[in-house]
Motif scaffolding. Structure first.
Motif, PDB file in Angstrom:
ATOM      1  N   THR A  45      47.905  64.581  -2.009  1.00  0.00           N
ATOM      2  CA  THR A  45      48.298  65.463  -2.683  1.00  0.00           C
ATOM      3  C   THR A  45      47.108  66.167  -3.063  1.00  0.00           C
ATOM      4  N   ALA A  46      47.196  67.358  -3.491  1.00  0.00           N
ATOM      5  CA  ALA A  46      46.217  68.253  -4.267  1.00  0.00           C
ATOM      6  C   ALA A  46      46.629  68.828  -5.469  1.00  0.00           C
ATOM      7  N   ASN A  47      46.088  68.895  -6.437  1.00  0.00           N
ATOM      8  CA  ASN A  47      46.598  69.463  -7.781  1.00  0.00           C
ATOM      9  C   ASN A  47      45.618  70.684  -8.291  1.00  0.00           C
ATOM     10  N   SER A  48      46.307  70.847  -9.294  1.00  0.00           N
ATOM     11  CA  SER A  48      45.706  72.269  -9.977  1.00  0.00           C
ATOM     12  C   SER A  48      44.269  72.441 -10.428  1.00  0.00           C
ATOM     13  N   CYS A  49      43.771  70.948 -10.751  1.00  0.00           N
ATOM     14  CA  CYS A  49      42.499  70.878 -11.193  1.00  0.00           C
ATOM     15  C   CYS A  49      41.648  70.420  -9.951  1.00  0.00           C
ATOM     16  N   TYR A  50      41.686  70.851  -9.004  1.00  0.00           N
ATOM     17  CA  TYR A  50      40.769  70.854  -7.886  1.00  0.00           C
ATOM     18  C   TYR A  50      40.653  69.233  -7.349  1.00  0.00           C
ATOM     19  N   LYS A  51      41.636  68.347  -7.983  1.00  0.00           N
ATOM     20  CA  LYS A  51      41.382  67.190  -7.393  1.00  0.00           C
ATOM     21  C   LYS A  51      42.547  66.671  -6.157  1.00  0.00           C
ATOM     22  N   MET A  52      42.163  65.699  -5.240  1.00  0.00           N
ATOM     23  CA  MET A  52      43.091  65.329  -4.017  1.00  0.00           C
ATOM     24  C   MET A  52      43.211  63.864  -4.466  1.00  0.00           C
TER      25      MET A  52
END
Length: 913
Positions: free
Chosen positions: A616-623
């Motif tokens: 997954t990828a999120n809104s905080c630039y983390k995968m």
């Protein structure tokens, strides 16, 4: 291409890029020479890179562009029977040789191109964009290279209109802001400032059209819908006049102004209106044509309002000794200087005309009787290109009055694309209901279908390539034959909102959709009367915020499909398809995957080891990697940081049979398309991104062989085909360094900086503390620290993770080798700690924007109107609304009794309910 000579290994090109290969090349003993400004210069050789050199330079290269910006003009660059067009696709100007099947892309803008113009001889093209850092670029169409770039011409809003003088020496630009600025540029001069400029008053309206006087480059005219402005300029300055014109001037309705032009008699100007009339302006001026002459005030006034027709005039231009108009009914009319009709071209299928562009004149007419008749003959016998507001481009042959369709593209936003899983086919859907299938290898259009009821929102081929599913804005779902686009069954209408996602299972037995009302709907393939067809199985409102992804997979212990959905409510929902029945969709698991960030996209992670993951990828630039069975977060990694988080991701189909472990990820952000080398480890050099659609990307698709990535631009109504160069991506990653080298560069000061030395000190101090500060025995110096000390070092370095983040960090290290060895890791070394720190800390630190947002939510207005929060209120919120462990810790430190805390929290809960 002919007409090329090898000069020290480079390629010099003296013919246009679009010069037909079958034509013979004129002998060129010397490079072409042009006269621009007050000096002669030799044009530099055109260094056209070969395919091999491009592969070495670019990670992704634009290969083809579908669609165009129908609100801007389409220009003809060739003459005779050659169809060479210039038009705009998003932030790229495209030179398209229609008959030759070739495109040449003029790339240099970071914002969407807002206007363009072409010189009289079709040699020079000026493009300008609208955005925070606008550019004006002058291109040589013979070579395709930019010869002049004007930076920050109109900071802020960009450029609304641009024009080039007939002698190609000067440019005029008008800004797009409310208070517009007009600038004249001598673009052949190296100076960065305009020759002269002036500001316009907002009451003049948005001046979005401008044109030079062909017979006097020191004079030009612009207009908005309500005001026409005439300009005179020299090195001494720029003056303008705004002659009044209202309904009372001629006691007749004027309408809104569309375009203006200078009459070839050089004493009048004309303006077309939405009322089907032409305004005739008489100009009395005392201006010599010498550049040294000072600007003299001149008067211009409207002397006539000539009714030409009932329908609105949208295009007005002067062609040699003819005046040409185009209107909303698709008619093109030719008039003489006294506005007498000479010819009219019309066709029932032509929509409102946006632009008219004539081909280059023929060498000479047969048996000219006189110069006037010769000019008139040339004007009336030149083929031309029409572009309409409904995104259609036509070629009109004046000798046969034949309207031939050149291009027909989407009239509204292009939001959906899908690649065939086994062939070089691309399906493109738009909000106007147009569905087209392209052979992207040729490339050529194959088949289309128009749906008049609603717009297309999403598309998906089944894994075998037999069916194409389309989701529509009215909630309907069509299952079509992939070749003919004919419906395989009746349309399904079970969604109450627009269908945003559609996907097939691996065996094509199930079809799932998600809609904007947060519902997931499943359809099943059944056997009826000896034929296989589709029927509605069940639907469920499984989320309470927008659904970002739906994803089919395969059960680990069988070949049965599994279905997951991911929403902005931070819920990852898995459905039990085998237990589901008619109108009963069963959920097998529901897991919260984020605490603060919003998950944005989802994909199955390639199998690099024994354990299987969901990415997954999120809104905080983390995968993040989650175990496919337990849904435990196994890794958190720093993702690409190119201006905005990842919006969609797809695993690039592998092309390598020698190394199956070579996998790549294609992704889009808000305005970029990029590639990421897998496995993901947080190394920033393993990813790249390029601007593809400055106004926003709506969809992403990968070709079946992994050679191409396609992006849809939504409101810019274009689809771009990008050729993938994995060798260049691997080379860029190698140049970034190996092991810890890329991660050192992400630390403040790098490997030799104070931050790193401080981290080492903390690392060894933790070893002392774990062995006991007051211990007297010989100490054992180690390169590792216990896992339970990770939070202390993180906080010492300025990163304060939540308790959930601490648990994820410790579990990430603890179970890193469990699947392979069956043992838990109990300690971590400095190198792994650095990677853990970089991957888990906020991508851009704690910003003031985040702090202000927190005060907006938690605080109240004081007497000065500022947002403040009381210390006691903050502590109580942390104790009762924060994580449990934080609340208990604060309570003990503040000496508060557990009974009081329990009472306060229960009272707060009742008040909230």
């Amino acid at each position: 291409m002919r007409g090329q000579e090898s000069i020290r290994g480079a390629t010099s090109c003296y013919l246009p890029l679009w010069w037909p290969a079958q034509l013979s090349c004129p002998s060129l003993s010397h490079p072409p020479r042009s006269f621009l400004g007050n000096f002669f210069f030799f044009l530099p050789p055109c260094l056209v890179p070969t395919v091999k050199s491009q592969e070495l330079l670019f990670l992704q290269s634009l290969s083809w562009a579908l669609g165009y910006n129908s609100s801007l003009a389409v220009h003809s660059l060739a003459g005779g029977e050659d169809w060479v067009l210039l038009y705009v696709c998003s932030h790229t100007a495209v030179i398209h040789d229609i008959l030759g099947g070739r495109q040449y892309h003029l790339q240099g803008h970071a914002n969407t191109i807002s206007c363009l113009c072409v010189s009289e001889d079709r040699r020079w093209v000026a493009t300008a964009d609208g955005g925070p850092d606008p550019l004006v670029i002058v291109w040589d169409t013979f070579s395709g290279i930019p010869v002049r770039t004007i930076f920050d011409s109109h900071p802020g809003g960009g450029v609304a209109a641009v024009a080039i003088s007939r002698d190609a020496r000067y440019l005029v630009t008008i800004s797009a802001g409310r208070a517009q600025k007009v600038c004249v540029w001598r673009w052949t001069s190296p100076t960065e400032s305009p020759v002269c400029s002036t500001e316009l008053r907002p009451e003049f309206g948005l001046q979005d059209f401008v044109i030079f006087n062909p017979q006097n480059p020191y004079e030009f005219v612009s207009n908005s819908k309500t005001q026409v402005i005439f300009y005179l300029w020299s090195d001494a300055g720029l003056q303008y006049s705004t002659p009044p014109l209202t309904k009372q001037t001629f006691n007749s309705v004027v309408g809104h102004f569309s375009q203006s032009a200078f009459h070839f008699n050089n004493t009048q100007a004309l303006t077309g209106t939405s009322a089907g009339k032409l305004v005739v302006w008489d100009m009395a001026r005392a201006l010599s044509l010498s550049e040294e002459a000072q600007v003299q005030p001149h008067s211009t006034k409207a002397t006539k309002l000539v009714p030409m027709q009932r329908s609105s005039i949208t295009v007005l231009m002067v062609l040699e000794s003819c005046i040409v108009t185009g209107d909303v009914k698709g008619r093109v009319k030719f008039y003489n200087g006294r506005l007498q009709l000479l010819a009219c071209y019309s066709h029932s299928g032509v929509g409102p005309i946006c632009s008219i562009s004539f081909s280059k004149p023929p060498p000479e007419p047969p048996d000219p009787a006189s110069l006037i008749h010769q000019i008139l003959f040339l004007s009336l016998n030149r083929n031309f290109i029409l572009s309409t507001s409904d995104a259609t481009v036509l070629h009109v042959a004046t000798d046969e009055t034949n309207f031939e369709k050149v291009m027909e593209e989407a009239k509204k936003a292009t939001t959906a694309i899908a690649c065939h899983p086994r062939q070089a086919l691309l399906a493109v859907g738009s909000h106007c209901g147009l569905l087209k299938v392209w052979d992207y290898q040729q490339p050529k259009y194959l088949v289309s279908r128009i749906f008049t009821e609603a717009g297309i929102q999403c598309l998906s081929y089944d894994p075998e390539g037999f069916f194409l599913a389309a989701g529509f804005t009215d909630g309907s779902v069509y299952i079509l034959d992939a070749i003919s686009l004919q419906s395989c069954c009746e349309a399904f209408r079970f969604s109450r909102g627009a269908v945003t996602h559609v996907s097939f299972s691996h065996d094509s037995e199930y079809l799932a959709t998600a809609d904007e009302k947060y519902a997931v709907t499943v359809y099943k393939r059944v056997l009826q009367n000896g034929q296989r067809c589709w029927e509605h199985l069940a639907g469920l409102h499984s989320h309470y915020k927008p659904i970002r992804s739906i994803l089919f997979g395969v059960q680990l212990d069988s070949n049965e499909p599994r279905l997951l959905s991911l929403g902005e409510d931070r819920q990852l929902v898995e459905y039990d398809l085998s237990s589901s029945s008619k109108d009963q969709l069963v959920i097998s698991h529901r897991d919260r995957v984020e605490q603060v960030a919003v998950p944005l996209c989802l994909a199955w992670y390639p199998q690099f080891g024994t354990e299987s993951f969901i990415l997954t990828a999120n809104s905080c630039y983390k995968m993040k990697l989650y175990n496919t069975t337990t849904k435990m977060c196994r890794k958190t990694l720093l993702g690409p940081t190119y201006g905005s988080p990842l919006e969609k991701i797809q695993i690039l189909p592998t092309r390598s049979t020698t190394d199956p472990q070579k996998c790549y990820l294609a992704y889009i952000t808000k305005d970029k398309v990029g590639l990421q080398i897998l496995p993901v480890d947080g190394n920033p050099h393993k990813s790249s991104a390029f601007i593809c659609h400055p106004d926003g990307v709506s969809d992403l698709a990968c070709s079946y062989d992994g050679r191409y990535v396609f992006t849809a631009g939504g409101n810019d109504r274009t689809v771009l085909k990008w050729e993938v160069n994995l060798n260049a991506l691997e080379a860029a990653a190698s140049l970034g360094g190996e092991d810890l080298v890329p991660f050192y560069s992400l630390l403040e000061g790098g490997r030799e900086g104070e931050f790193f030395r401080e981290l080492e000190d903390y690392f060894y101090y933790v070893q002392l503390r774990s062995q006991g500060i007051d211990a007297l025995e010989t100490r054992q110096v180690s390169t590792h620290i216990p896992l339970e000390e990770i939070p202390s070092v993180m906080r010492a370095m300025g990163f304060y993770p939540s308790e959930e983040e601490i648990e994820e960090m410790i579990n990430e290290v603890k179970f890193s080798e469990y699947v392979d060895t069956g043992e838990q890791v109990t300690k971590i070394n400095l190198g792994d700690f650095i990677k853990l720190y970089i991957n888990h800390r906020p991508a851009f630190g704690l910003s003031m924007k985040a702090i202000r947002r927190a005060f907006q939510v938690l605080g109240y207005d004081n007497e000065n109107g500022d947002k403040v929060i009381d210390r006691g209120d903050l502590l109580l919120l942390l104790q009762c609304r924060g994580e449990d462990q934080i609340g208990r810790s604060l309570g003990l430190k503040l000496g508060m009794k557990s009974e009081m805390m329990a009472w306060f929290c229960s009272a707060e809960s009742e008040e909230t309910l």
